[in-house]
Design a protein around this motif. Structure first.
Motif, PDB file in Angstrom:
ATOM      1  N   VAL A 554       0.838  -1.197   0.000  1.00 37.98           N
ATOM      2  CA  VAL A 554       0.000   0.000   0.000  1.00 37.98           C
ATOM      3  C   VAL A 554       0.877   1.254   0.000  1.00 37.98           C
ATOM      4  O   VAL A 554       0.541   2.253  -0.643  1.00 37.98           O
ATOM      5  N   SER A 589      -9.268   4.444   8.552  1.00 42.30           N
ATOM      6  CA  SER A 589      -9.040   3.005   8.807  1.00 42.30           C
ATOM      7  C   SER A 589      -9.441   2.643  10.232  1.00 42.30           C
ATOM      8  O   SER A 589     -10.187   1.679  10.461  1.00 42.30           O
ATOM      9  N   HIS A 594     -10.187  -1.084  11.296  1.00 49.31           N
ATOM     10  CA  HIS A 594      -9.080  -1.708  10.562  1.00 49.31           C
ATOM     11  C   HIS A 594      -7.756  -1.208  11.150  1.00 49.31           C
ATOM     12  O   HIS A 594      -7.562  -0.003  11.324  1.00 49.31           O
ATOM     13  N   SER A 596      -4.816  -1.713   9.691  1.00 52.57           N
ATOM     14  CA  SER A 596      -3.847  -1.445   8.636  1.00 52.57           C
ATOM     15  C   SER A 596      -4.574  -0.805   7.455  1.00 52.57           C
ATOM     16  O   SER A 596      -5.778  -0.993   7.268  1.00 52.57           O
ATOM     17  N   SER A 598      -5.734  -0.259   3.784  1.00 47.49           N
ATOM     18  CA  SER A 598      -5.967  -1.046   2.566  1.00 47.49           C
ATOM     19  C   SER A 598      -6.100  -0.096   1.377  1.00 47.49           C
ATOM     20  O   SER A 598      -6.304   1.108   1.539  1.00 47.49           O
ATOM     21  N   ARG A 599      -6.009  -0.665   0.189  1.00 39.11           N
ATOM     22  CA  ARG A 599      -6.154   0.138  -1.026  1.00 39.11           C
ATOM     23  C   ARG A 599      -7.543   0.776  -1.104  1.00 39.11           C
ATOM     24  O   ARG A 599      -7.692   1.943  -1.472  1.00 39.11           O
ATOM     25  N   ASP A 600      -8.572   0.029  -0.694  1.00 35.18           N
ATOM     26  CA  ASP A 600      -9.938   0.548  -0.742  1.00 35.18           C
ATOM     27  C   ASP A 600     -10.113   1.755   0.183  1.00 35.18           C
ATOM     28  O   ASP A 600     -10.745   2.748  -0.198  1.00 35.18           O
ATOM     29  N   TRP A 602      -7.751   3.716   1.240  1.00 31.80           N
ATOM     30  CA  TRP A 602      -6.957   4.820   0.701  1.00 31.80           C
ATOM     31  C   TRP A 602      -7.761   5.581  -0.368  1.00 31.80           C
ATOM     32  O   TRP A 602      -7.794   6.817  -0.365  1.00 31.80           O
TER      33      TRP A 602
END
Length: 627
Positions: A554, A589, A594, A596, A598-600, A602
């Motif tokens: 990421v 996040s 979450h 960490s 994630s691409r989604d 971001w």
């Protein structure tokens, strides 16, 4: 060994038993055994709830020399003081010489033989502590409700008062103490009357202290202040730490007598103590009926003061963490809907308010505090009580908060920065001496035309330092001393704030101005939705404490995105914009549970920032004179 109830009601009995047992074995380490005894007992399931709390029970209802606890902030520190750890005295009944211990006590039990070779002196530290500044009423009520402290016939507080809060007890008090830079002074003292009885303790509402001040950081605060005596490892604590202290309560009236009659005969070790100025003596030796002494046997720095969270850290409570994380997304949806209602139908502003409420300074890189997210909510209606309603909602969501109306009078009159008083040798508190994660609500809609004087300019500068650097420069007259802080600042303003911020979102109300007052009164309160509010409170505290990381893949994606955005238009995004975007992504996040990026998420963070930027551009084009 004492029973469960005895170690709370008669902790000195535990100490006495271990001290007497050590006389046949000088290497027994009785003092370490005392500390371990209380630590181990307090670790038992729910044991901490059995101990009466000074935050809930008025002082005159607490049993002297019993074990109590106090949730507090270290407002100031004293010099170390000398005390008699062991001394030899004469038993009144048998007239025989006996060894006594002075640890966890303020006065001697019998006459002291100063010529004895068995006298052992040691140092102890004293902290001046106050209740957590701005702690909200729901927190106090929750802690009181969780208490299982029970009243025994031998105690001196009434059963029907045990849950009464200091909110209901008006109190007068005394000032705090400073960090002195002189030689240690005498601690354990021999009173004019050699032995004091529990029945001699004067109720705190009887003593006259109209000319004294408890030195609370915030105006209108109530509750006890306390001088806490620390015997080991005091280097591990610092000013402004929030603690839960377990200790032996000392309210001996002999301490008041000594303070009023300070002559050579009452000073046990250090003659220089009698050289203290009257003002210094007044604030350093207040009557114990007003400012009790608490002899610490155990204390812990609190990571938070939310009673809805388990005592154990999230990492140590896997079952709780797992169940909470699984519900984070659904609770967030409920919370977003509620805040959208509060913010007059503006869901984008509600998104950013959630991110602000869970923000936290998690690290510092050189002088830069990482994780802060001071939010400027501009566009606030000034023709209604919107800002007061918004603050009341926040007050019901976070454990500690303070509302500061930025009127000209407040800015020119308030002492926001703590200041050293060298005459009384103490640290005068200021409104910016706040506990970690306190929510500071700055209402700029109350600002009117006029001239800021020297104090006003200094206060505005201090607020700017908190927002930008998360620090307060305490005033020591001849120099300033930097104290790091971790304060969540929300600025409500009509236009763009005069103060800097990490992010500005302009409110777009979906409610007609003429319907505003009626709309605000329809917003659900804690009393109407207590279960839902508890979910929100738990959600905010858990999200703030979660760990966070960015996976390597990421990180590479973020770097590529930044390069692409700069390639199309080098002016479209700056390093500052990227930093804010990373902060938004981190908080988004965590708000979803979450740990960490994630691409989604971001991409979702990018979308939020695009929406916010477009709104700010539209507002700027309509109000061209406003930056």
């Amino acid at each position: 060994m004492p029973s469960t109830l005895d170690w709370i009601n008669n902790p000195l009995g535990v100490v006495e038993e271990m001290f007497v047992g050590s006389q046949n074995d000088p290497n027994s380490g009785w003092e370490a055994k005392v500390v371990d005894f209380f630590k181990n007992h307090l670790k038992e399931k729910d044991a901490h709830t059995w101990v009466p709390s000074m935050n809930d029970i008025p002082l005159h209802y607490l049993k002297p020399d019993s074990l109590v606890k106090f949730r507090c902030l270290i407002q100031d520190m004293f010099d170390p003081e000398l005390y008699l750890r062991v001394y030899e005295g004469v038993d009144p009944s048998s007239q025989a010489k006996v060894l006594r211990y002075g640890k966890y006590k303020d006065v001697t039990e019998c006459g002291v033989d100063f010529n004895s070779k068995n006298i052992v002196t040691s140092e102890r530290q004293t902290f001046y502590c106050v209740p957590v500044p701005g702690e909200n009423s729901w927190v106090k009520a929750c802690y009181a409700e969780l208490s299982q402290a029970r009243v025994l016939p031998s105690t001196s507080y009434a059963p029907n008062r045990q849950k009464r809060s200091y909110e209901d007890d008006e109190m007068d008090g005394v000032d705090a103490q400073p960090q002195k830079q002189r030689e240690p002074h005498a601690g354990l003292q021999v009173p004019p009357t050699q032995h004091c009885k529990e029945s001699d303790v004067v109720p705190n509402h009887v003593a006259s202290a109209s000319h004294l001040d408890l030195n609370f950081p915030l105006p209108g605060e109530k509750g006890p202040s306390c001088l806490i005596k620390i015997y080991e490892d005091w280097e591990g604590f610092k000013v402004n730490d929030t603690l839960e202290v377990y200790g032996i309560l000392s309210v001996s009236p002999a301490l008041s007598t000594l303070a009023e009659d300070k002559d050579g005969s009452s000073s046990l070790i250090d003659p220089s103590e009698s050289m203290e100025t009257a003002e210094e003596l007044r604030v350093h030796s207040p009557p114990a009926s007003l400012v009790p002494r608490l002899h610490m046997v155990y204390a812990k720095v609190l990571a938070h003061n939310n009673p809805l969270l388990p005592c154990a850290t999230l990492q140590d409570n896997h079952a709780f963490l797992s169940s909470t994380l699984s519900e984070m997304a659904s609770v967030r949806s409920e919370f977003l809907a509620y805040l959208t209602h509060v913010l007059l139908g503006d869901s984008l502003a509600a998104e950013y308010l959630i991110l602000h409420l869970i923000s936290d300074v998690y690290a510092r890189r050189d002088v830069l505090p990482l994780g802060k997210f001071a939010l400027n909510l501009s566009g606030c209606p000034t023709t209604s009580s919107f800002t007061q309603h918004l603050y009341k909602v926040i007050q019901q969501l976070v454990p500690s908060s303070f509302y500061l109306a930025m009127s000209l009078h407040n800015m020119n009159q308030m002492r926001m920065v703590p200041k050293k008083d060298y005459v009384a040798n103490r640290l005068l508190s200021g409104t910016l001496q706040l506990a970690k994660n306190t929510s500071l609500f700055l209402d700029e809609t109350r600002l009117e035309q006029g001239q800021l004087d020297t104090t006003g300019v200094r206060n505005v500068t201090a607020l700017g330092n908190v927002i930008t650097w998360q620090k307060v420069d305490y005033d020591f007259n001849y120099h300033q001393m930097e104290f790091p802080c971790n304060i969540n600042v929300l600025i409500a303003s009509e236009g763009r704030s005069l103060l800097s911020s990490d992010c500005q979102i302009h409110l777009q109300p979906q409610v007609a101005p003429e319907n505003l007052e009626e709309y605000l009164t329809s917003i659900p309160t804690h009393a109407q939705a207590s279960t839902q509010f508890n979910k929100f409170r738990l959600y905010l505290s858990v999200a703030r404490q979660l760990d966070y990381s960015i996976p390597e893949e990421v990180t590479k994606s973020v770097e590529d995105d930044f390069v692409d955005m700069r390639k199309d238009d080098p002016q479209s995004i700056s390093a500052e914009d990227l930093h804010r975007l990373l902060v938004v992504a981190r908080l988004l996040s965590l708000s979803l549970g979450h740990t960490s990026l994630s691409r989604d998420i971001w991409l979702r963070a990018k979308h939020l920032e695009i929406q916010r930027s477009c709104r700010m551009e539209q507002h700027k084009s309509v109000n061209g004179n406003e930056p």
